[in-house]
Design a protein around this motif. Sequence first.
Motif, PDB file in Angstrom:
ATOM      1  N   TYR A 144      -1.191  -0.295 -12.660  1.00  0.00           N
ATOM      2  CA  TYR A 144      -2.329   0.136 -13.477  1.00  0.00           C
ATOM      3  C   TYR A 144      -1.914   1.279 -14.394  1.00  0.00           C
ATOM      4  N   GLN A 145      -1.145   2.209 -13.850  1.00  0.00           N
ATOM      5  CA  GLN A 145      -0.684   3.346 -14.643  1.00  0.00           C
ATOM      6  C   GLN A 145       0.286   2.889 -15.736  1.00  0.00           C
ATOM      7  N   THR A 166       0.823  -1.209   0.000  1.00  0.00           N
ATOM      8  CA  THR A 166       0.000   0.000   0.000  1.00  0.00           C
ATOM      9  C   THR A 166       0.854   1.255   0.000  1.00  0.00           C
ATOM     10  N   VAL A 167       1.878   1.295   0.861  1.00  0.00           N
ATOM     11  CA  VAL A 167       2.733   2.477   0.954  1.00  0.00           C
ATOM     12  C   VAL A 167       3.474   2.716  -0.354  1.00  0.00           C
ATOM     13  N   LEU A 168       3.896   1.633  -0.998  1.00  0.00           N
ATOM     14  CA  LEU A 168       4.635   1.786  -2.255  1.00  0.00           C
ATOM     15  C   LEU A 168       3.727   2.006  -3.452  1.00  0.00           C
ATOM     16  N   ASP A 169       2.411   1.930  -3.258  1.00  0.00           N
ATOM     17  CA  ASP A 169       1.437   2.120  -4.343  1.00  0.00           C
ATOM     18  C   ASP A 169       1.726   1.199  -5.523  1.00  0.00           C
ATOM     19  N   ILE A 170       1.956  -0.076  -5.236  1.00  0.00           N
ATOM     20  CA  ILE A 170       2.302  -1.029  -6.289  1.00  0.00           C
ATOM     21  C   ILE A 170       1.153  -1.193  -7.282  1.00  0.00           C
ATOM     22  N   GLY A 189      -4.157   1.310 -18.165  1.00  0.00           N
ATOM     23  CA  GLY A 189      -5.560   0.958 -17.997  1.00  0.00           C
ATOM     24  C   GLY A 189      -5.992  -0.223 -18.850  1.00  0.00           C
ATOM     25  N   ALA A 190      -5.017  -1.005 -19.338  1.00  0.00           N
ATOM     26  CA  ALA A 190      -5.354  -2.142 -20.203  1.00  0.00           C
ATOM     27  C   ALA A 190      -6.091  -3.241 -19.443  1.00  0.00           C
ATOM     28  N   VAL A 191      -5.864  -3.325 -18.150  1.00  0.00           N
ATOM     29  CA  VAL A 191      -6.560  -4.312 -17.310  1.00  0.00           C
ATOM     30  C   VAL A 191      -7.204  -3.573 -16.148  1.00  0.00           C
ATOM     31  N   SER A 192      -8.143  -4.235 -15.498  1.00  0.00           N
ATOM     32  CA  SER A 192      -8.810  -3.582 -14.370  1.00  0.00           C
ATOM     33  C   SER A 192      -7.965  -3.699 -13.108  1.00  0.00           C
TER      34      SER A 192
END
Length: 139
Positions: free
Chosen positions: A36-37, A27-31, A41-44
């Motif tokens: 997704y970025q 969560t902290v590393l925003d994996i 946005g190719a996958v959900s």
Amino acid sequence: MLAWLFTAFLGLSGGLAVGCGFVAFITVLDIIPRLYQLLGGAVSVQWLEKAVIWGVISAMVIDFSDVHFHFLPFGTAFIGLLQGMFIGMLAAALTEVLNVFPILAKRLKLDDVLVWLLMAVVFGKVVGSLFDWMIYQTS
């Protein structure tokens, strides 16, 4: 019976602590948002979350069982590529997180001990790795 209950409690507590630490780390590393970025946005996002969950569950089952895989060289290279991608993303995310230390040191007026904070992180990682490789792996 009491020893069995204590062992079960200790195992459950350790598992919960490690699981919570892993989730906090991810969560902290925003994996997930970074993946997704990167994928544009190719996958959900739900697919990425499920991939992480199934990867952790699969690794846990393989780690706790005495399973040995015998892959062809191409299969081994593919698995190595996936592991390298994971380690690379983790290293990139950690590099960005390390930028937090100078900001935190300035706000808390700890500029003079910033080197000691970073060295504590480095030495902790080195000692933990050496313990795992030299002591835990041999027992």
